[in-house]
Enzyme design. Structure first.
Site, short mmCIF file in Angstrom:
data_model
loop_
_atom_site.label_atom_id
_atom_site.label_comp_id
_atom_site.label_asym_id
_atom_site.label_seq_id
_atom_site.Cartn_x
_atom_site.Cartn_y
_atom_site.Cartn_z
N LYS A 8 -9.99 -2.71 -4.13
CA LYS A 8 -10.23 -3.79 -3.34
C LYS A 8 -11.57 -3.61 -2.51
O LYS A 8 -11.41 -2.49 -1.19
CB LYS A 8 -9.40 -3.65 -2.88
CG LYS A 8 -8.30 -4.95 -1.80
CD LYS A 8 -7.24 -5.14 -1.74
CE LYS A 8 -6.91 -6.17 -0.56
NZ LYS A 8 -5.87 -6.30 -0.74
N CYS A 38 -9.41 2.13 4.19
CA CYS A 38 -8.87 3.19 5.30
C CYS A 38 -9.28 3.95 6.03
O CYS A 38 -10.80 4.45 5.10
CB CYS A 38 -7.84 3.76 4.52
SG CYS A 38 -6.65 2.75 3.74
N GLY A 82 -8.30 -14.47 -1.18
CA GLY A 82 -8.40 -15.06 0.41
C GLY A 82 -8.27 -16.28 1.15
O GLY A 82 -8.88 -17.24 0.76
N GLY A 137 0.80 -1.40 -0.61
CA GLY A 137 -0.17 -0.39 -0.20
C GLY A 137 1.09 1.54 0.28
O GLY A 137 1.69 1.32 0.50
C1 LIG Z 1 0.97 -8.55 6.15
C2 LIG Z 1 0.09 -8.23 5.41
C3 LIG Z 1 -0.15 -6.78 4.61
C4 LIG Z 1 -0.72 -6.56 4.05
N1 LIG Z 1 -0.55 -4.91 3.64
C5 LIG Z 1 -2.16 -4.92 2.58
C6 LIG Z 1 -2.20 -3.76 1.86
O1 LIG Z 1 -1.05 -2.78 2.06
N2 LIG Z 1 -2.81 -2.76 1.27
C7 LIG Z 1 -4.11 -3.94 1.09
O2 LIG Z 1 -4.46 -3.76 0.47
N3 LIG Z 1 -3.94 -5.23 1.33
C8 LIG Z 1 -3.09 -5.72 2.40
N4 LIG Z 1 -2.87 -6.74 2.96
C9 LIG Z 1 -3.92 -7.72 2.59
C10 LIG Z 1 -3.67 -8.66 1.39
O3 LIG Z 1 -3.46 -8.15 0.26
C11 LIG Z 1 -4.75 -9.83 1.02
O4 LIG Z 1 -6.27 -9.02 0.56
C12 LIG Z 1 -5.50 -10.66 2.59
O5 LIG Z 1 -4.18 -10.54 3.15
C13 LIG Z 1 -6.20 -11.30 2.29
O6 LIG Z 1 -5.34 -12.61 1.60
P1 LIG Z 1 -4.57 -13.93 2.02
O7 LIG Z 1 -5.38 -14.77 2.83
O8 LIG Z 1 -3.86 -14.42 0.54
O9 LIG Z 1 -3.56 -13.58 2.41
C14 LIG Z 1 -1.87 -7.30 3.83
C15 LIG Z 1 -1.98 -8.57 3.80
C16 LIG Z 1 -0.99 -8.93 4.79
C17 LIG Z 1 -0.71 -10.11 5.32
#
Ligand SMILES: Cc1cc2nc3c(=O)[nH]c(=O)nc-3n(C[C@H](O)[C@H](O)[C@H](O)COP(=O)(O)O)c2cc1C
Ligand SMILES: Cc1cc2nc3c(=O)[nH]c(=O)nc-3n(C[C@H](O)[C@H](O)[C@H](O)COP(=O)(O)OP(=O)(O)OC[C@H]3O[C@@H](n4cnc5c(N)ncnc54)[C@H](O)[C@@H]3O)c2cc1C
Ligand code: FES
Lengths: 387, 286
Positions: A234, A199, A312, A115
């Site tokens: 998103k 946000c 997810g 982000g």
């Molecule tokens: C450590 C971490 C940092 C993340 N930072 C962001 C971010 O900066 N912006 C964003 O839109 N989503 C962020 N996410 C969310 C992920 O992009 C994703 O939507 C979420 O983890 C669900 O997917 P997953 O279950 O495969 O991890 C972050 C997730 C994690 C675990």
């Protein structure tokens, strides 16, 4: 782990199967570096499953390399053509360079970077991450060097890659988002925008853009006017009904939706005297959130006409196929990358094989197979089935 | 950094709840340095989601064997104790930046609190190999938790403190440090946060107390080294190995930061885990 099996492929034989075959082996073998999957025990084929190349079947002679994996995430607006539908999720893959030689980024459909905000942010007080049952909790607090540094430092690298990089954009006001996007517009190496609207909107008393259809639509429309770059928005799962929000974003001109961001959660410190995370609240991700994310994608795909990218808890080909079945045209892998950085590239191969063995010339035949045949009437059904 | 399949060769509970495991992993055994770590993955069916970070305890390039030493504190560490010889697990490494020893340093002071021994143990081997003198100050709650001297190189002078006085000095290990601060050219520490903070305070006052010239004066006097550079750490009297919960361990997720005196968060997995003590903002300035 998983009992169901819909598509059995040779990829299943060598990798996805080993989901149930412990990584730990009792037998001795050569130590090899590289994909851990390659070192696992030869799995046992369960009765009834068809091995690739075994006997006649729809997949006979299928050639995975001939399967069309390409996807356009902005068909209505300029186009954002990806070589395959497996992306890496924002915040879990940094700026695409951190994994070095361990991951071949050229194999990924696209990369969503961390982000990015107008000004640099130092983020939240640690601890920022912890494991939770079937997942993890994070509260990074959008630490990032600011849009100008991202443009200066990373865009030139990305320009040399054939894998598109989408910049994940965050802000606290519509003006913030618009300004960040303006500075990204036209920069070589930046293939598109993923708006992170989970946000707090300072202008609206700190209510997240993502939980308010009007605010979500307004920020999307404003950004849309500011750039011709492909625009993905998103969605947050932390809402009672995601459908009006998804519709508002689509109506405001977004090229695609990505769903979902993390679920709000907390953990308690070991001494039980305070919450564990420095920021108290964090976002839950990983396999634990998959059913919820899948439900959101299922609902959203029935109310918008633009492409939806599922996110997810993806850890295997079965997860990818589940998201495609409920209407996603592509997926992002996040948390699972931490445990297995080579997973996204492997999923690309497995998806191609699965399509080939199902006799499909394109993976797109997997999309939407589990959606209701007739779009659900816009009734209160969505509310009824929620406990 | 590589993904390596490491085969368990030996697993022993060397102290109550503390395990020493040896793995055959030639790709990690050569080229890894003291202070670096591996990020270890538990098996799929463990139900664990994140890898777990462990310091290199020892490495032996000749046999391709690396060891890790850990305490069972939760589900992950408990899971690893169930591994049996011949089992293979994924390790990502070597990760992070190592301790930096100045080529002119003859006397190294190592300070370990409890499991912190695992963070500095390998440095003792490297220092002995390079012909340096090593004093290891070790602190534990009681005699039961004292690291066996038989697991240390003979050349190391080993001094023990226990909180309850059941072995060695009665009190904190930090109380032993002043007796060695004139002798030591450099100090290296790993252990609980409060111990590291106390050592950092001692280190900050050391030059004043001893009136010694700054190490590294001759070369590049007046030159300011960028924070986090190997040079900055090499010149520091005290280097500390920090711990923080981790996601990726490669610098991608920003989950593992500690605050620096410069006001920018530093990733323990990438800029660390070893830092010069003066790089760390000990009274977290967020
Ligand atoms: C450590 C971490 C940092 C993340 N930072 C962001 C971010 O900066 N912006 C964003 O839109 N989503 C962020 N996410 C969310 C992920 O992009 C994703 O939507 C979420 O983890 C669900 O997917 P997953 O279950 O495969 O991890 C972050 C997730 C994690 C675990
Ligand atoms: C660079 C580095 C090197 C380390 N080296 C060693 C070592 O050599 N020997 C040793 O015994 N321990 C070491 N640790 C600490 C070790 O990683 C934790 O004890 C371990 O992760 C705990 O896992 P768990 O599942 O048993 O505990 P749980 O408390 O169940 O873990 C829950 C989550 O918190 C994280 N976590 C809990 N405690 C710590 C901690 N102290 N540091 C980082 N993450 C933590 C876990 O990784 C996991 O994600 C090191 C930590 C770091 C950062
Ligand atoms: S653990 Fe991900 S940045 Fe350090």
């Amino acid at each position: 782990m998983k009992a169901k099996r819909r598509v059995v492929t040779s990829a299943d034989r060598t990798t996805a199967r080993s989901k149930r075959t412990p990584t730990v082996r009792r037998q001795k073998s050569a130590i090899v570096s590289g994909s851990p999957a390659a070192t696992r025990a030869a799995p046992v084929t369960p009765p009834g499953s068809r091995r690739a190349g075994d006997g006649p079947g729809p997949g006979l002679g299928a050639d995975a390399s001939a399967v069309d994996l390409t996807v356009d995430l902005a068909p209505a607006h300029g186009g954002l053509r990806l070589a395959n539908p497996i992306l890496v999720a924002s915040g879990t893959f940094g700026y695409g360079i951190e994994y070095g030689d361990v991951v071949d980024v050229a194999r990924l459909g696209a990369i969503c970077c961390k982000g990015t905000t107008l000004k640099p942010r130092i983020g939240n007080v640690p601890p920022r991450v912890t494991e939770t049952p079937g997942g993890m909790l994070n509260s990074i607090g959008l630490q990032n060097p600011g849009v100008d540094a991202v443009v200066e430092k990373y865009a030139p690298l990305w320009q040399a890659w054939r894998t598109p990089v989408l910049v994940n954009v965050a802000g606290e006001s519509i003006a913030d988002y618009v300004e960040v996007v303006r500075r990204l517009d036209g920069v070589p190496g930046i293939a598109g925008i993923e708006l992170n609207i989970s946000c707090p909107n300072v202008g609206k008393g700190g209510i997240q853009f993502a939980i308010d259809a009007d605010a979500a639509g307004a920020v999307t429309a404003a950004v849309r006017r500011a750039t011709d770059l492909p625009l993905l928005v998103k969605l947050s799962p932390n809402v009672a009904d995601v459908r009006p929000i998804a519709r508002a974003i689509a109506d405001a001109g977004a090229d695609a939706l990505t769903a979902v961001n993390t679920l709000s959660g907390i953990a308690v410190a070991v001494d039980r005297r305070r919450p564990l995370l420095g920021n108290v609240f964090g976002g839950v991700s990983g396999p634990a959130i998959k059913p919820i994310a899948l439900r959101v994608v299922y609902e959203v795909c029935q109310v918008v006409d633009i492409p939806v990218v599922g996110i997810g808890g993806i850890t295997s080909l079965d997860d990818v196929l589940d998201y495609l079945a409920v209407g996603a045209v592509a997926v992002q892998v996040g948390t699972a990358v931490f445990a297995d950085p080579t997973l996204p590239a492997r999923l690309v191969d497995e998806l191609a094989l699965a399509a080939a063995h199902a006799g499909h010339s394109s993976y797109r035949s997997f999309i939407g197979t589990a959606l209701p045949r007739k779009p659900a009437a816009g009734s209160a059904k969505g509310v009824e089935y929620r406990p | 950094m590589r993904l390596v399949a490491a085969e368990l060769v030996d697993s022993r509970e060397i102290l109550p709840g503390q395990w020493l495991q040896s793995f055959h992993a030639p790709a990690l055994a050569s080229g890894s340095r003291a202070g670096q770590f591996v990020h270890v993955r538990a098996g799929d069916w463990s139900g664990l989601i994140l890898r777990r970070p462990f310091s290199f305890n020892t490495v032996d390039a000749a046999t391709g064997i690396i060891t890790i030493h850990f305490r069972t504190v939760g589900r992950g560490t408990d899971w690893f104790t169930r591994l049996r010889a011949g089992d293979t697990i994924d390790m990502l490494g070597p990760l992070g930046r190592p301790f930096e020893v100045d080529s002119r340093s003859r006397h190294l002071l190592l300070v370990a609190g409890g499991l912190g021994i695992a963070g500095v143990r390998m440095l003792a081997d490297e220092a002995v190999r390079d012909g340096r003198q090593v004093v290891l100050l070790f602190g534990a709650a009681n005699a039961r938790d004292v690291y066996p001297s038989s697991l240390l190189p003979d050349e190391v002078e080993y001094v023990v403190a226990t909180d309850d006085g059941s072995l060695g000095h009665h009190g904190f290990v930090t109380e032993l440090v002043p007796a060695y601060e004139a002798w030591a050219d450099q100090a290296f520490a790993c252990g609980p946060g409060p111990m590291l903070r106390a050592l950092a305070t001692l280190a900050a006052g050391r030059r004043g107390r001893l009136g010694v010239a700054r190490l590294g004066r001759k070369r590049g006097a007046g030159k300011v080294d960028p924070p986090g550079s190997p040079h900055a750490r090499r010149k520091a009297f005290l280097q500390v190995s920090m711990e923080q919960n981790m996601g990726c361990a490669v610098g991608a997720c920003l989950g593992c930061v500690v605050m620096s005196t410069g006001g920018t968060p530093q990733r323990v997995c990438r800029e660390g885990p070893v830092f010069a003590s003066e790089e760390i903002a000990w009274e977290a300035g967020w």
